[in-house]
Each structure stands twice: as C-alpha cells, then as structure tokens.
Design a protein around this motif. Structure first.
Motif, PDB file in Angstrom:
ATOM      1  N   ALA A  10      46.487 -46.836 -20.901  1.00  0.00           N
ATOM      2  CA  ALA A  10      46.252 -48.280 -20.787  1.00  0.00           C
ATOM      3  C   ALA A  10      45.192 -48.563 -19.719  1.00  0.00           C
ATOM      4  CB  ALA A  10      47.558 -49.010 -20.455  1.00  0.00           C
ATOM      5  N   PHE A  11      45.260 -47.847 -18.605  1.00  0.00           N
ATOM      6  CA  PHE A  11      44.231 -47.991 -17.575  1.00  0.00           C
ATOM      7  C   PHE A  11      42.857 -47.609 -18.124  1.00  0.00           C
ATOM      8  CE2 PHE A  11      47.484 -47.779 -14.080  1.00  0.00           C
ATOM      9  CZ  PHE A  11      47.094 -48.934 -13.402  1.00  0.00           C
ATOM     10  N   ALA A  12      42.800 -46.494 -18.856  1.00  0.00           N
ATOM     11  CA  ALA A  12      41.524 -46.018 -19.414  1.00  0.00           C
ATOM     12  C   ALA A  12      40.959 -47.042 -20.399  1.00  0.00           C
ATOM     13  CB  ALA A  12      41.710 -44.664 -20.090  1.00  0.00           C
ATOM     14  N   ALA A  13      41.807 -47.616 -21.234  1.00  0.00           N
ATOM     15  CA  ALA A  13      41.339 -48.608 -22.198  1.00  0.00           C
ATOM     16  C   ALA A  13      40.837 -49.852 -21.472  1.00  0.00           C
ATOM     17  CB  ALA A  13      42.485 -48.980 -23.159  1.00  0.00           C
ATOM     18  N   LEU A  14      41.527 -50.208 -20.399  1.00  0.00           N
ATOM     19  CA  LEU A  14      41.097 -51.381 -19.629  1.00  0.00           C
ATOM     20  C   LEU A  14      39.736 -51.130 -18.973  1.00  0.00           C
ATOM     21  CD1 LEU A  14      42.061 -54.198 -18.796  1.00  0.00           C
ATOM     22  CD2 LEU A  14      43.130 -53.140 -16.790  1.00  0.00           C
ATOM     23  N   GLU A  15      39.571 -49.943 -18.394  1.00  0.00           N
ATOM     24  CA  GLU A  15      38.287 -49.605 -17.762  1.00  0.00           C
ATOM     25  C   GLU A  15      37.159 -49.529 -18.783  1.00  0.00           C
ATOM     26  OE1 GLU A  15      38.704 -46.060 -15.408  1.00  0.00           O
ATOM     27  OE2 GLU A  15      40.354 -46.925 -14.237  1.00  0.00           O
ATOM     28  N   ALA A  16      37.449 -49.003 -19.955  1.00  0.00           N
ATOM     29  CA  ALA A  16      36.428 -48.862 -20.990  1.00  0.00           C
ATOM     30  C   ALA A  16      35.968 -50.223 -21.509  1.00  0.00           C
ATOM     31  CB  ALA A  16      36.966 -48.025 -22.143  1.00  0.00           C
ATOM     32  N   SER A  17      36.798 -51.224 -21.349  1.00  0.00           N
ATOM     33  CA  SER A  17      36.445 -52.539 -21.879  1.00  0.00           C
ATOM     34  C   SER A  17      35.561 -53.336 -20.929  1.00  0.00           C
ATOM     35  CB  SER A  17      37.712 -53.336 -22.184  1.00  0.00           C
ATOM     36  OG  SER A  17      38.405 -53.675 -20.993  1.00  0.00           O
ATOM     37  N   TYR A  18      35.377 -52.827 -19.700  1.00  0.00           N
ATOM     38  CA  TYR A  18      34.517 -53.541 -18.730  1.00  0.00           C
ATOM     39  C   TYR A  18      33.069 -53.206 -18.905  1.00  0.00           C
ATOM     40  CZ  TYR A  18      38.645 -55.130 -16.213  1.00  0.00           C
ATOM     41  OH  TYR A  18      39.815 -55.724 -15.868  1.00  0.00           O
ATOM     42  N   ASP A  23      52.761 -56.342 -22.435  1.00  0.00           N
ATOM     43  CA  ASP A  23      52.239 -57.603 -21.892  1.00  0.00           C
ATOM     44  C   ASP A  23      50.979 -57.365 -21.066  1.00  0.00           C
ATOM     45  OD1 ASP A  23      54.376 -58.887 -23.089  1.00  0.00           O
ATOM     46  OD2 ASP A  23      55.515 -59.152 -21.211  1.00  0.00           O
ATOM     47  N   ALA A  24      50.995 -56.317 -20.235  1.00  0.00           N
ATOM     48  CA  ALA A  24      49.836 -56.017 -19.384  1.00  0.00           C
ATOM     49  C   ALA A  24      48.623 -55.640 -20.229  1.00  0.00           C
ATOM     50  CB  ALA A  24      50.178 -54.898 -18.402  1.00  0.00           C
ATOM     51  N   ARG A  25      48.855 -54.869 -21.289  1.00  0.00           N
ATOM     52  CA  ARG A  25      47.750 -54.515 -22.188  1.00  0.00           C
ATOM     53  C   ARG A  25      47.163 -55.757 -22.824  1.00  0.00           C
ATOM     54  NH1 ARG A  25      50.763 -49.565 -25.096  1.00  0.00           N
ATOM     55  NH2 ARG A  25      49.834 -47.836 -23.966  1.00  0.00           N
ATOM     56  N   ALA A  26      48.055 -56.605 -23.347  1.00  0.00           N
ATOM     57  CA  ALA A  26      47.600 -57.813 -24.047  1.00  0.00           C
ATOM     58  C   ALA A  26      46.836 -58.735 -23.102  1.00  0.00           C
ATOM     59  CB  ALA A  26      48.792 -58.541 -24.664  1.00  0.00           C
ATOM     60  N   ALA A  27      47.291 -58.840 -21.855  1.00  0.00           N
ATOM     61  CA  ALA A  27      46.649 -59.729 -20.886  1.00  0.00           C
ATOM     62  C   ALA A  27      45.495 -59.041 -20.151  1.00  0.00           C
ATOM     63  CB  ALA A  27      47.685 -60.208 -19.877  1.00  0.00           C
ATOM     64  N   ARG A  28      45.356 -57.744 -20.410  1.00  0.00           N
ATOM     65  CA  ARG A  28      44.322 -56.952 -19.704  1.00  0.00           C
ATOM     66  C   ARG A  28      44.483 -57.126 -18.191  1.00  0.00           C
ATOM     67  NH1 ARG A  28      39.827 -55.832 -23.144  1.00  0.00           N
ATOM     68  NH2 ARG A  28      38.385 -56.303 -21.474  1.00  0.00           N
ATOM     69  N   ASP A  29      45.719 -56.943 -17.742  1.00  0.00           N
ATOM     70  CA  ASP A  29      46.119 -57.223 -16.365  1.00  0.00           C
ATOM     71  C   ASP A  29      46.274 -55.915 -15.581  1.00  0.00           C
ATOM     72  OD1 ASP A  29      47.316 -58.015 -13.997  1.00  0.00           O
ATOM     73  OD2 ASP A  29      48.806 -59.302 -14.971  1.00  0.00           O
ATOM     74  N   ALA A  30      45.241 -55.557 -14.823  1.00  0.00           N
ATOM     75  CA  ALA A  30      45.257 -54.315 -14.037  1.00  0.00           C
ATOM     76  C   ALA A  30      46.321 -54.360 -12.945  1.00  0.00           C
ATOM     77  CB  ALA A  30      43.880 -54.057 -13.425  1.00  0.00           C
ATOM     78  N   THR A  31      46.565 -55.532 -12.369  1.00  0.00           N
ATOM     79  CA  THR A  31      47.581 -55.658 -11.314  1.00  0.00           C
ATOM     80  C   THR A  31      48.966 -55.349 -11.882  1.00  0.00           C
ATOM     81  OG1 THR A  31      46.230 -57.309 -10.195  1.00  0.00           O
ATOM     82  CG2 THR A  31      48.554 -57.205  -9.585  1.00  0.00           C
ATOM     83  N   ALA A  32      49.246 -55.844 -13.068  1.00  0.00           N
ATOM     84  CA  ALA A  32      50.536 -55.557 -13.710  1.00  0.00           C
ATOM     85  C   ALA A  32      50.659 -54.069 -14.024  1.00  0.00           C
ATOM     86  CB  ALA A  32      50.701 -56.389 -14.976  1.00  0.00           C
ATOM     87  N   LEU A  33      49.575 -53.458 -14.492  1.00  0.00           N
ATOM     88  CA  LEU A  33      49.594 -52.012 -14.759  1.00  0.00           C
ATOM     89  C   LEU A  33      49.864 -51.235 -13.475  1.00  0.00           C
ATOM     90  CD1 LEU A  33      46.654 -51.431 -17.281  1.00  0.00           C
ATOM     91  CD2 LEU A  33      49.105 -51.234 -17.726  1.00  0.00           C
ATOM     92  N   ASP A  34      49.226 -51.662 -12.372  1.00  0.00           N
ATOM     93  CA  ASP A  34      49.469 -51.010 -11.077  1.00  0.00           C
ATOM     94  C   ASP A  34      50.936 -51.101 -10.679  1.00  0.00           C
ATOM     95  OD1 ASP A  34      46.886 -50.074 -10.482  1.00  0.00           O
ATOM     96  OD2 ASP A  34      46.294 -51.970  -9.550  1.00  0.00           O
ATOM     97  N   ARG A  35      51.533 -52.267 -10.900  1.00  0.00           N
ATOM     98  CA  ARG A  35      52.936 -52.463 -10.532  1.00  0.00           C
ATOM     99  C   ARG A  35      53.847 -51.546 -11.363  1.00  0.00           C
ATOM    100  NH1 ARG A  35      53.100 -57.354 -11.571  1.00  0.00           N
ATOM    101  NH2 ARG A  35      54.199 -57.268 -13.551  1.00  0.00           N
TER     102      ARG A  35
END
Length: 173
Positions: A165-173, A105-117
């Motif tokens: 997942a964090f790396a993919a999220l950062e790479a997408s910014y 869910d966090a990946r799909a929503a690109r939700d860094a807060t959820a990943l942190d949790r």
C-alpha cells in the motif's frame, strides 16, 4: 544430520546472538566457498556447493524469528498445521478485521498518515508476538508456540500488504 543450530555451534534456543550467528555463518561459508574448490574434483565441488547451500538455508532460517520459531517447533516434533489449522483466538481475528478495514480506508483515501499508524500498530503487535513465542519456546510449550507462529505468519503477510500500500501510494505521486 546435524541441525541448523549445531551447524553454527549455537545453543538450541529461540533467543540467539545474531552477531555469533553471523560470525559462524561466515566461518562456514569461508570453509566451503566454491572459490576454494576451483582445482578440486567434481565430487568435491559438488559437496562444497551442497554445504554452502545448506549453510545459506540454515542462516536464513535462524536469522528470521518466524522461521527460527517454526524450525524449533519442528525440531520438537510439533506440526505447525499451517494449512489445516486456521483457528485463531477471537481477539486476534477481530484485530485483523479492524486492520483490514483501516487498510482499505487508508488506500481509498490515499492517507499516508493512516498507513503509518496501522504499520506502527502492526510492528508493536509483531514485537509482542515474537516475545510471546520466545517465552512459549523457552518454557517448552510448543503447542502454544505453534499457535504463535501461525499468528506471526499472518502478521508478516499483513505487513507485506501494508508495504504494498505504501509502494502504491508513492508510485501515484
């Protein structure tokens, strides 16, 4: 052949003094470093390289709680059965399924807060698991420790997935 603990003259316990491990490792490395054997015979160079390689392997094993626990189980004749024994307590499996869903869910929503949790929950469980393994090893319950090691392997693998997942999220910014 001496075991890793003997190599570094450390007591054979799960809890280790990391500073003493580091100092012992550097001491061994200083004695067998290839630069000290520049003028030595080929046989002496080969032996020094073998000792340096063994010291590196021993250090990496003892420095990692997972590898250290697995090594202690193996020293006491316990087969971890990492390939053949995949049974886990149902509560552990349910937690893993919940985390997997939350990660998806966090990946799909690109939700860094959820990943942190999820990451924080995983770190807390990892810390508890390491303590549990340490207690099992200290009480000589190697069968329980082996189960804990298999669970910790899963937690560490899932931790890498969170990192990806964090790396993919950062790479997408």
């Amino acid at each position: 052949m001496q075991n890793h603990f003997d190599l570094f003259q450390l007591p054979q316990h799960f809890q280790i003094d990391v500073g003493a491990l580091d100092a012992a490792y550097h001491g061994v490395q200083n004695r067998v470093h290839p630069d000290k054997f520049v003028n030595a015979s080929d046989a002496e160079k080969r032996v020094a390289m073998q000792w340096a390689t063994r010291a590196n392997e021993a250090y990496q094993t003892l420095k990692s709680p997972l590898k250290r626990a697995a090594y202690l189980c193996e020293l006491h004749g316990v087969d971890l059965q990492t390939e053949s024994n995949t049974s886990m307590p149902s509560a552990f499996l349910m937690q893993q399924m919940e985390w997997r869903e939350a990660l998806d869910d966090a990946r799909a929503a690109r939700d860094a807060t959820a990943l942190d949790r999820i990451d924080a929950e995983l770190r807390a469980m990892h810390k508890e698991q390491v303590a549990h393994i340490g207690n099992a090893l200290d009480s000589q319950n190697f069968t329980q420790a082996a189960l804990g090691v298999r669970q910790l392997m899963f937690l560490e693998k899932f931790g890498h997935e969170i990192g990806d997942a964090f790396a993919a999220l950062e790479a997408s910014y």
